[in-house]
Design a protein around this motif. Structure first.
Motif, short mmCIF file in Angstrom:
data_model
loop_
_atom_site.label_atom_id
_atom_site.label_comp_id
_atom_site.label_asym_id
_atom_site.label_seq_id
_atom_site.Cartn_x
_atom_site.Cartn_y
_atom_site.Cartn_z
N LYS A 140 0.72 -1.14 0.06
CA LYS A 140 -0.24 0.20 0.01
C LYS A 140 1.00 1.19 0.10
O LYS A 140 0.32 2.36 -0.45
N LEU A 141 2.28 1.06 0.33
CA LEU A 141 3.16 2.19 0.48
C LEU A 141 3.85 2.39 -0.71
O LEU A 141 4.08 1.49 -1.63
N ALA A 142 4.38 3.61 -1.15
CA ALA A 142 5.22 3.90 -2.30
C ALA A 142 6.51 3.10 -1.98
O ALA A 142 6.84 2.90 -0.89
N SER A 195 8.97 5.01 0.29
CA SER A 195 8.58 5.03 1.60
C SER A 195 8.76 3.71 2.43
O SER A 195 9.54 3.55 3.37
N ASN A 196 8.80 2.71 1.58
CA ASN A 196 9.16 1.21 2.15
C ASN A 196 10.63 0.99 2.28
O ASN A 196 11.09 0.49 3.26
N THR A 242 14.34 10.99 4.60
CA THR A 242 13.03 11.45 4.79
C THR A 242 12.86 12.83 4.92
O THR A 242 12.03 13.49 4.29
N GLU A 270 9.40 13.70 2.88
CA GLU A 270 8.50 12.53 3.20
C GLU A 270 7.24 12.57 4.30
O GLU A 270 7.81 12.75 5.39
N LYS A 271 5.88 12.47 4.15
CA LYS A 271 5.02 12.54 4.92
C LYS A 271 4.09 11.66 5.06
O LYS A 271 3.22 11.45 5.93
N ASP A 272 4.48 10.29 4.53
CA ASP A 272 3.61 9.16 4.78
C ASP A 272 3.39 8.73 6.22
O ASP A 272 4.58 8.79 6.95
N PRO A 273 2.18 8.67 6.80
CA PRO A 273 1.87 8.47 8.18
C PRO A 273 2.82 7.29 8.83
O PRO A 273 3.22 7.26 9.81
#
Length: 219
Positions: free
Chosen positions: A133-135, A138-139, A160, A165-168
């Motif tokens: 589900k993540l880019a 991000s992973n 980051t 990077e702002k992915d929760p």
């Protein structure tokens, strides 16, 4: 030279990532090449097909670009890229420039990075831990932050911060690692890691994470 700002688009396979960077060697813009090859610091790639081509371009271009600032910056990131490969086969090439006035610092930095990336690349690129589900980026950051190696955590925190990077999921992991490391950070290295975790958390949460206020009140 700063750390990794750009990189290939999300959702590529490892083979597509390799081909993406090989293709970049033909990009006519030295600024684009420099920026994109900087991103290899956070990709976890070690395929010799890519780094053999980087080495060839470094050796082909290093003399002719010494007086051209932008082109020299492009070649500088070829040096750093060989360090990011984690492959000791490139040490003879890197060591040739240890006393070179133009490229000395890049050569030394790459030689310093190389044994670290031998350990880090399999961690960064471990797709068994990827959340679909993540880019991809991000992973990869999460893989770095999960590591018990504080220097690799710092690389992840820097990436980051510099990529905004702002992915929760990333923000939550930054907070978790900062909560664990900040109280015991005393020496220069642990303080630097905690500082980058804090900077990344501040930017990733737009300054709103309660841990930031808690640490500020504790100072």
């Amino acid at each position: 030279l700063s750390l990794c700002i750009a990189g290939p688009a999300a959702g590529r396979t490892t083979e597509e990532d390799v081909q993406y960077y090989i293709g970049l060697l033909g990009n006519p813009s030295p600024r684009t090449q420099a920026t994109e090859f900087e991103g290899l610091a956070g990709m976890g790639l070690s395929d010799p097909r890519l780094f053999d081509e980087v080495e060839k371009r470094l050796l082909a271009d290093c003399e002719s670009v010494r007086e051209n600032r932008e082109e020299r910056a492009r070649v500088a990131w070829y040096f750093r890229a060989l360090g990011f490969s984690g492959d000791e086969k490139y040490l003879p090439t890197l060591s040739r420039f240890t006393e070179d006035r133009t490229y000395r610092n890049y050569s030394i930095a790459a030689q310093r990075d190389l044994p670290q990336y031998t350990k880090w690349n399999p961690v960064i690129s471990d797709r068994t831990k990827f959340d679909p589900k993540l880019a991809d980026d991000s992973n990869r950051i999460l893989n770095m932050l999960r590591s018990e190696d504080h220097r690799l955590q710092r690389v992840g925190a820097k990436r980051t911060f510099l990529t905004h990077e702002k992915d929760p999921a990333v923000v939550a992991m930054l907070a978790e690692k900062l909560t664990a490391s900040y109280p015991s950070a005393k020496d220069d290295e642990s303080l630097e890691t905690a500082g980058w975790l804090l900077n990344a958390l501040d930017r990733g949460s737009d300054g709103r994470h309660p841990l930031i206020r808690e640490i500020a009140a504790d100072k």
